[in-house]
Design an enzyme around this catalytic site. Structure first.
Site, short mmCIF file in Angstrom:
data_model
loop_
_atom_site.label_atom_id
_atom_site.label_comp_id
_atom_site.label_asym_id
_atom_site.label_seq_id
_atom_site.Cartn_x
_atom_site.Cartn_y
_atom_site.Cartn_z
N HIS A 1 0.95 -0.82 -0.12
CA HIS A 1 -0.01 0.07 -0.07
C HIS A 1 0.96 1.35 0.10
O HIS A 1 0.43 1.90 -0.50
CB HIS A 1 -0.63 0.08 1.51
CG HIS A 1 -1.38 1.33 1.88
ND1 HIS A 1 -2.33 2.17 0.87
CD2 HIS A 1 -1.23 2.19 2.51
CE1 HIS A 1 -2.68 2.51 1.36
NE2 HIS A 1 -2.35 3.45 2.51
N ASP B 1 5.95 21.00 -26.19
CA ASP B 1 6.39 20.17 -26.29
C ASP B 1 7.47 20.04 -24.81
O ASP B 1 7.52 20.84 -24.48
CB ASP B 1 7.02 19.40 -27.58
CG ASP B 1 5.98 17.85 -26.69
OD1 ASP B 1 6.22 17.51 -25.56
OD2 ASP B 1 5.21 17.21 -27.10
N TRP C 1 7.13 0.36 3.79
CA TRP C 1 7.50 0.88 2.48
C TRP C 1 8.83 1.88 2.56
O TRP C 1 9.25 1.29 1.74
CB TRP C 1 6.94 1.68 2.02
CG TRP C 1 6.61 3.62 2.39
CD1 TRP C 1 6.14 3.70 3.73
CD2 TRP C 1 7.41 4.53 2.00
NE1 TRP C 1 6.64 4.83 4.12
CE2 TRP C 1 7.48 5.79 4.06
CE3 TRP C 1 7.90 4.75 1.09
CZ2 TRP C 1 7.78 6.57 2.78
CZ3 TRP C 1 8.72 5.88 0.86
CH2 TRP C 1 8.45 7.22 2.15
N SER D 1 12.80 6.11 -13.86
CA SER D 1 11.87 7.13 -14.66
C SER D 1 11.96 8.50 -14.37
O SER D 1 11.21 9.42 -14.85
CB SER D 1 10.75 5.86 -14.56
OG SER D 1 9.81 7.17 -14.94
N SER D 2 11.81 8.64 -12.61
CA SER D 2 12.28 9.50 -12.40
C SER D 2 13.14 11.01 -12.35
O SER D 2 12.68 12.43 -13.19
CB SER D 2 11.67 10.21 -10.81
OG SER D 2 10.16 9.05 -10.87
N HIS E 1 13.14 11.89 3.16
CA HIS E 1 11.83 13.17 4.19
C HIS E 1 12.21 14.16 1.91
O HIS E 1 11.32 14.47 2.18
CB HIS E 1 13.23 14.01 4.63
CG HIS E 1 11.57 14.99 5.22
ND1 HIS E 1 11.08 14.88 6.24
CD2 HIS E 1 12.46 16.52 4.78
CE1 HIS E 1 10.37 15.77 6.18
NE2 HIS E 1 11.06 16.59 5.91
N GLU F 1 11.71 13.24 -0.12
CA GLU F 1 10.81 12.63 -1.22
C GLU F 1 9.13 12.92 -0.29
O GLU F 1 8.37 13.38 -1.67
CB GLU F 1 10.71 11.51 -0.51
CG GLU F 1 9.60 10.06 -1.12
CD GLU F 1 9.02 10.41 -3.21
OE1 GLU F 1 10.38 9.95 -3.49
OE2 GLU F 1 8.32 9.88 -2.47
N TYR G 1 8.21 15.78 0.78
CA TYR G 1 8.34 16.80 -0.13
C TYR G 1 8.20 17.24 -1.68
O TYR G 1 7.66 18.06 -1.86
CB TYR G 1 9.21 18.34 0.61
CG TYR G 1 9.32 18.82 1.86
CD1 TYR G 1 8.25 18.75 2.22
CD2 TYR G 1 10.64 18.37 3.12
CE1 TYR G 1 7.73 19.62 3.46
CE2 TYR G 1 10.66 18.32 3.52
CZ TYR G 1 9.33 19.00 4.64
OH TYR G 1 8.96 18.66 5.97
N SER H 1 -1.59 27.63 -5.58
CA SER H 1 -1.35 28.52 -5.83
C SER H 1 -2.08 28.61 -6.93
O SER H 1 -1.64 30.41 -7.37
CB SER H 1 0.18 28.95 -5.77
OG SER H 1 0.83 28.19 -4.38
N HIS I 1 14.94 13.03 11.36
CA HIS I 1 13.79 13.52 12.37
C HIS I 1 12.83 12.15 12.80
O HIS I 1 11.92 11.78 13.04
CB HIS I 1 12.76 14.14 12.87
CG HIS I 1 11.71 14.35 11.11
ND1 HIS I 1 11.93 15.75 10.45
CD2 HIS I 1 12.06 13.86 9.62
CE1 HIS I 1 11.37 15.55 8.86
NE2 HIS I 1 10.86 14.35 8.76
N HIS I 2 13.14 10.99 11.50
CA HIS I 2 12.39 9.68 11.57
C HIS I 2 12.73 8.71 12.27
O HIS I 2 12.71 7.79 12.51
CB HIS I 2 12.18 9.06 10.00
CG HIS I 2 11.44 9.73 8.97
ND1 HIS I 2 9.95 9.68 8.88
CD2 HIS I 2 11.73 11.13 7.84
CE1 HIS I 2 9.68 10.96 7.98
NE2 HIS I 2 11.14 11.61 7.83
N THR J 1 7.31 26.89 5.13
CA THR J 1 5.22 26.58 5.00
C THR J 1 4.09 27.59 5.93
O THR J 1 2.86 27.77 4.73
CB THR J 1 4.55 25.28 5.51
OG1 THR J 1 6.69 24.62 5.77
CG2 THR J 1 3.66 24.89 5.34
N LYS K 1 3.90 30.33 2.72
CA LYS K 1 2.09 29.67 2.03
C LYS K 1 0.64 30.11 2.66
O LYS K 1 0.08 30.88 1.55
CB LYS K 1 2.91 28.69 1.61
CG LYS K 1 4.35 28.70 0.88
CD LYS K 1 4.41 26.78 0.15
CE LYS K 1 4.21 27.66 -1.01
NZ LYS K 1 5.64 27.71 -2.48
N ARG L 1 2.33 1.09 14.69
CA ARG L 1 1.56 1.11 13.59
C ARG L 1 1.76 -0.39 12.82
O ARG L 1 2.74 -1.33 13.86
CB ARG L 1 2.46 2.13 12.68
CG ARG L 1 3.70 1.94 12.53
CD ARG L 1 3.91 3.78 12.40
NE ARG L 1 4.03 3.03 10.51
CZ ARG L 1 4.95 4.32 9.71
NH1 ARG L 1 5.72 4.99 10.54
NH2 ARG L 1 4.65 4.08 8.18
#
Ligand code: HEA
Ligand code: HEA
Ligand code: CUA
Ligand SMILES: [Cu+2]
Lengths: 362, 547, 294
Positions: B89, B118, B154, B181-182, B265, B267, B269, B280, B314-315, B340, B343, B462
């Protein structure tokens, strides 16, 4: 169900009631953050909803033309910055206190195994005591049944709880044997990953007698949800009595690896050990499940040469854990003998502790 | 305007370039049009369809999780399978649903927004898309391999990954391919933005969506290779005898976490910055007022991206870092609240004294701001190291990241679909249905994920297939919400997306939103197959075509 | 857009027509990952799937690149495209830098943190006999905490790595000479120096192959020689692989030069390959210092 004192309460909304200074501080910090965030939230969204109600086209609002203001932009950069610093300051103090594991009264090593906890009292009163703490097998069965019923300490009941004295600084050294686990007791405000090959430590000083519960908090494989932690906090006197009792038991149990056992003794002992250690994967009927092989009828188990099976049990392989550090020679002898004679494997073979000793030496 | 009207009007998608004399420029029809596509709009559509499919797959897995957790006890799945569901998931949602969806938006909108014909590298663009197919096949196919799908979460923490069966390798290779790909996709986006803008479209006049994607693309090329490194080490540890993560040979499992989160991390964002971009665009359009603080929006986005490289641990507060480490990562993480916040405040100021209407895209955008902020606050609470010790690896974290990922990324995606959908398909969606979709999702989302905060605070870990009795009621509530939320998405698919794709509905005007700005509204709806084949001449604000 | 331009004129934008190459290349990679994943898990057929996928993929790439080369030589690429290529190559190389950063990071972490920690007083609880020294063959050190790693010797900087350093540095020079020659319009000289560069690259790879042989057979230094072997082989291995790829790039550029491609003004294909080669060179210098010397 009822609330479980020292564990979760029914539909509990906030952190568990703290019984250590650290947990109190965490609770305080959390409440402070809640209040601050809520205040900011209300302020910010108050403005937004005001605007949404007042400045809508259907009310005839005509859009203004401004789209920049260095002044307010600086203000709403600086003010949050200050708020964030104010939040971080009290947290700093707690971090420092949390990490101070020096001057402990008792040091205990907690080793994570798939899927149980091993406790060894390394220093302080009780030194030398060591045992393994596993989820009560009946609870595991309840879980499988799909209808556990109303059990207050469901999934939190263990065979041997960790026992510690009240008001003493306990240093817990964590490590693991296979994969990463995490030792957590919410009421103490403690959570520390147990990392294979490395030691980490944490500490707590429980201020109230009682039973406290936690669970493994790092994904460690299929039985991750089934390796709870139960800490019994006793007063000094009761603790000393417990230590006494344990030490007597150790003396009594200290078995001599050269002792020769009878089949019946080995089978009785082996069955207990099998059910509490092996049955999670290989199942009580020895039939295995999925990728966990059946022992009933297994060629390795029934082989006349015991070396291969002993080697596997001692050293593990893939998902099969290594048992050499967990079980004593006589226990391995018992459980192997059991597998060789239980179910349809009636081989009649007996494995004595001496054989295990020999295999270990290889 | 001649630039876009080369083609007979009404010749929307896919056919009618008969005047093309170059032999391979007859736009192919049928399956070839899609498989051999080099058109950014077609590739964008492919991306969007792919990601919606993956959202369904990942969503069904989520519903399996929620079904099992509806009551204590194991009713449907064994714990091993449950872990596979959780892992897949997470992987499918992150790499299959959210990221490709944003790339789809980038493909569709960036060339239109900056006046380019293009993407810079049209064939490589198609390659980026088609690489996702083998990767997705491998990922989903891993359920059918011996031992089942990967079940290590994950985050693929070692050493648990070292115990996994063959599907782990399939997963690792799939992630390699998705990473490639990315990276190609990001290079394409960067080059398109830096080099293909129409004359007059300066960087500081560029629409916010293009800006946020430019910054996101930089994040991607900086961190995807690091993920590739981490999983390559896992692979060699598994099969070639190395001991990166095996202490017996001198390695360190925690090293995996450092490398992973250095990727992980940024990722997260990567999954939110383009969302900020979409919001926006939408807020000014419906507030009928220019975006407030454009420049500070750009700087805030860049600050978030830069800060995201120094907060990863922080993880890992519970792995046992030294005090200084904990403090550093705590402070750095909390700092992100500042840009943040900028924004959020800029959006508010945009709405302030505007002349607002609340069509579906605006509802989703406001929903985004409201609910994402709650997720941001819980993030801040996670960032406080002492509190995180209590809630790390509990459902509180699950609540946090679904507030930012579902109510953040996914909501912004929906907002964007409603906002630009008419441009893509030439058809207006039904406003009533859009509103039902929004309100249904908003309510069920909160029913699903709000109770998880309580569960986490009370100590429910979890990745648990079963849990103590005391957690039963909130879990049941969350499961009910999850099914409701799922049904709202089925509703969206059947009653909004499908009709639009089939062209059923009112014909969309060239500019359905009165005050929307930007070059995408200067071309007809649906946008013709080719746009801006020669660079348009722009007015001074770079929002209109004057020749 | 090429479609609206007559042949021979360079379009403002170049957008290629529909192409079957991308999807077919992806199809090849499907077999590559499927095959590789199965092969390393002991399914023999995986090797064939992998091989099929690689051959297929390489075949498609040659077609794809062939088409791009025809477009380039056909004058369809404007200056704007040239700039696009520059940006893309630059950022591609940056992503490669980050890939190596992960492995350098692993090396620094193990040397600076894990090995000392494993040998620290606290960890004596678990590994009482392990002295945390790097490399784990230095006097007094045990090869690995669990004693599972056989004794081995490390690979010093002398002589092969130093020779290899010299080779790569020289190849950088020859490549630059070739570039200047190309700009000056001296095609024969360019081609000569390009061949020299390719040859230096191949020699490097030959030496590295010998070095690995030496490591395995005489030093007992293997992939499974604990964390030292892990970082050593993955860093130098991935570098070697990049040398191989860079060498191939240069080789194809040389062949194209021989076919008369590129002009003294426009030759980004050449420059891109050269950038890549210099990047590989710089990574090597990093390796030379941190892997072999320190
Ligand atoms: C879109 C994705 C996304 C986003 C945007 C964020 C945003 C943030 N995240 Fe989140 N996070 C995740 C996705 C995301 N996160 C995921 C997936 C995980 C779990 C991974 C896993 O373990 O599987 C995770 C986990 C995670 C953790 C680890 C928890 C744990 O495992 O114990 C932490 C800890 O610091 C954290 C913090 C933050 C912070 C501080 C922000 C900040 O960026 C938020 C900033 C926003 C605001 C603060 C609100 C708006 C601001 C204002 C209105 C201004 C005024 C405010 C103040 C002055 C306070 N996140
Ligand atoms: C990136 C985006 C993303 C999104 C969109 C979601 C969406 C959802 N997630 Fe997600 N989740 C993650 C990312 C995401 N998640 C990550 C990264 C993790 C961590 C994994 C880990 O621990 O490793 C996680 C973990 C996670 C958990 C914790 C599992 C555990 O710890 O064991 C749970 C539990 O409730 C959950 C629930 C949900 C639900 C209910 C949704 C819902 O929003 C989904 C809504 C459903 C749909 C959109 C599907 C609609 C389709 C249908 C309903 C089809 C029905 C078909 C028929 C009837 C034929 N998620
Ligand atoms: Cu042990 Cu989870
Ligand atoms: Cu993070």
């Amino acid at each position: 169900v009822n609330d479980l004192p020292g564990g979760p309460a029914v539909n509990q909304l906030n952190l568990q009631p703290p019984v250590t200074k650290i947990a109190q501080e965490q609770m305080w910090l959390h409440n402070m953050m809640l209040v601050l965030c809520l205040a900011i939230f209300i302020a910010v969204f108050g403005v937004m909803f005001y605007s949404i109600f007042k400045h809508r086209k259907s009310k005839g609002a005509v859009s203004a033309n401004f789209h920049e203001s260095v002044k307010v932009e600086i203000a709403w950069t600086i003010i949050p910055f200050i708020i964030v610093i104010l939040m971080a300051l009290p947290a700093t103090k707690v971090v420092v206190a949390m990490k101070d594991t020096t001057n402990s009264d008792i040091t205990i090593k907690a080793t994570g195994y798939q899927w149980k906890w091993g406790y060894d009292y390394l220093k302080g009163e009780g030194e030398g005591i060591g045992f393994v703490s596993t989820l009560d097998a009946s609870h595991r069965a309840l879980s499988d049944s799909g209808h556990p019923g109303q059990v207050d300490n469901y999934l939190l009941k263990v065979d041997n709880p960790l026992v510690v004295p009240v008001n003493k600084k306990i240093r817990i050294i964590t490590t693991a044997d296979d994969v990463i686990h995490a030792w957590m007791v919410p009421a103490f405000g403690v959570k520390q990953d147990a990392i294979p090959g490395y030691v980490r430590d944490t500490w707590f000083k429980a201020e109230k007698e009682g039973d406290y519960y936690g669970q493994c908090a790092e994904l460690c494989g299929k039985e991750h949800a089934y390796m709870p932690i139960h800490v019994k906090v006793l007063n000094a006197k009761d603790y000393s009595a417990w230590v006494d009792g344990e030490q007597k038991k150790i003396a009594a149990k200290a078995d001599d690896p050269s002792k020769v056992w009878t089949m019946d003794d080995l089978m009785a002992r082996g069955q207990k050990l099998f059910d509490s250690n092996c049955a999670v994967c290989h199942k009580a009927d020895g039939k295995g499940a999925g990728q966990f092989p059946a022992l009933d009828g297994s060629a390795v188990v029934k082989a006349d040469d015991h070396a291969q099976q002993l080697h596997l049990v001692l050293n593990g392989k893939g998902q099969m854990p290594a048992w050499k550090a967990v079980l004593k020679d006589s226990e391995i002898a018992a459980v192997v003998t059991y597998t060789k004679n239980a179910w349809s494997n009636k081989t009649g073979q007996i494995v004595q502790p001496a054989e295990v000793v020999a295999e270990r030496a290889k | 305007m001649s630039v876009v009207l080369d083609h007979t009007p009404g010749h929307g998608h896919g056919h009618g370039h008969d005047h093309d004399d170059h032999h391979d420029h007859h736009a192919p029809t049928g399956w070839r049009r899609w498989v051999f596509a080099t058109n950014h709009k077609d590739i964008g559509t492919l991306y969007l369809l792919f990601s919606f499919t993956m959202l369904m797959v990942g969503g069904i897995l989520a519903l399996c999780i929620r079904a099992e957790l509806f009551q204590p006890g194991l009713q449907f799945f064994n714990p091993e399978l449950f872990n596979q569901f959780t892992t897949m998931h997470g992987l499918i949602m992150v790499f299959g649903a959210i990221m490709p969806a944003f790339v789809g938006f980038a493909n569709w909108m960036i060339p239109l927004q900056i006046g380019a014909s293009d993407m810079a590298f049209a064939r490589m663009n198609n390659f980026s898309f088609w690489l996702l197919i083998p990767a997705a096949l491998m990922l989903v196919g891993s359920f059918f391999m011996p031992g089942g799908a990967p079940a290590a979460g994950w985050t693929l923490y070692a050493p648990l990954t070292l115990q996994m069966g063959p599907s782990m390798d399939a997963g690792i290779f799939a992630m390699h391919i998705m990473g490639a790909s990315s990276i190609m996709g990001s290079i394409n986006i960067i080059v398109t933005i830096l080099n293909m803008r129409a004359p007059g479209m300066t960087l500081m006049k560029m629409p916010m969506f293009a800006w946020t994607w430019l910054i996101t693309a930089y994040l991607l090329i900086a961190v995807m290779p690091v993920l590739a490194g981490a999983i390559t080490m896992t692979l060699t540890d598994r099969h070639f005898g190395t001991s990166f993560f095996t202490p017996a040979g001198g390695g360190d499992p925690v090293m995996y976490q450092h490398i992973f989160w250095f990727f992980g991390h940024p990722e997260v964002y990567i999954m939110i910055l383009p969302a900020f971009g979409i919001v926006s665009q939408i807020v000014p359009a419906f507030a009928r007022k220019r975006l407030f603080g454009y420049a500070s929006m750009v700087y805030a986005t860049a600050s978030i991206a830069i800060l995201s490289f120094i907060v990863w641990a922080h993880h890992m507060f519970a792995t046992g870092m030294p005090v200084t480490g904990q403090l550093f990562f705590m402070y750095a993480t909390m700092l992100i609240a500042v840009p943040t916040g900028v924004k959020i405040f800029n959006w508010l100021a945009t709405m302030w004294r505007g002349s607002m209407t609340f069509e579906t895209p605006m509802l989703w955008a406001i929903g985004f701001i409201f609910v994402f902020t709650m997720g941001g606050f819980t993030g801040l609470i996670c960032a406080m190291a002492p509190i995180d010790i209590q809630i790390q690896d509990t459902y509180y974290v699950v609540a946090h990241f679904h507030y930012v990922l579902v109510a953040g990324s996914l909501y912004a995606l929906f907002a964007g679909v409603y906002y630009w959908g008419p441009k893509w398909t030439g058809v207006m969606y039904s406003e009533t249905r859009g509103k039902i979709h929004f309100w249904g999702s908003l309510i069920f989302f909160n029913v699903t994920f709000f109770p998880m905060h309580f569960l986490g605070l009370a100590g429910m870990p979890r990745r648990y297939a079963d849990y103590p009795m005391q957690f039963a009621d909130f879990n049941a509530l969350a499961s009910i919400g999850a099914f409701g939320f799922g049904f709202m998405q089925v509703y969206f698919f059947l009653f909004v997306a499908v009709p639009m794709m089939r062209g059923k509905g009112a014909k969309a005007p060239q500019k359905p939103w009165e005050a929307a700005e930007g070059l995408e509204w200067e071309v007809p709806s649906p946008a013709p197959f080719h746009t801006f084949e020669t660079p348009p001449k722009l007015d001074v604000t770079a929002t209109r075509i004057i020749g | 857009m090429s479609a609206t331009t007559t042949h021979g004129h360079t379009p403002y934008y170049f957008v290629p027509g529909p192409s079957r190459h991308p999807a077919m290349a992806a199809f090849g990679l499907f077999w590559v990952i499927l095959g590789a994943g199965q092969w390393i898990n002991g399914h023999g057929w995986g090797a064939y799937a992998l091989l099929f996928g690689l051959v297929w993929w390489a075949f498609i790439l040659t077609q794809w690149f062939g088409e791009a080369i025809r477009e380039s030589e056909g004058g369809l690429y404007s200056d704007r495209i040239d700039v696009s290529f520059r940006w893309s190559m630059g950022w591609f190389i940056f992503s490669e830098v980050m890939f190596f950063a992960a492995f350098f990071g692993a090396l620094f972490w193990s040397r600076g943190y894990s090995i000392p920690t494993l040998g620290s007083l606290d960890n004596a609880l678990l590994w009482p006999d392990f002295a945390g020294l790097w490399p784990s063959v230095s006097p007094g050190a045990t090869a690995s905490p669990a004693g599972t790693v056989e004794a081995f010797s490390t690979m010093g900087p002398w002589p092969i790595p130093t020779i290899n350093t010299a080779l790569l540095l020289t190849s950088g020079v020859t490549l630059t000479i070739a570039h200047h020659a190309l700009i000056a319009g001296q095609r024969a000289k360019t081609i000569g120096f390009m061949w020299l560069t390719v040859l230096l690259g191949i020699t490097f790879l030959g030496f590295q192959g010998y070095e690995y042989f030496h490591a395995y057979h005489e030093l007992n230094l293997k992939m499974n020689s604990g964390i030292f072997g892990s970082t050593f082989f993955l860093l130098t291995g991935f570098h070697g692989f990049h040398v191989f790829v860079g060498m191939l790039m240069l080789l194809f550029i040389t062949l194209r030069l021989m076919k008369g491609h590129f002009t003294s003004e426009r030759h980004f294909g050449f420059e891109g390959a050269a950038w890549y080669w210099h990047f590989v060179d710089v990574v090597w210098l990093g390796l030379y210092v941190v892997v072999y010397w320190l």
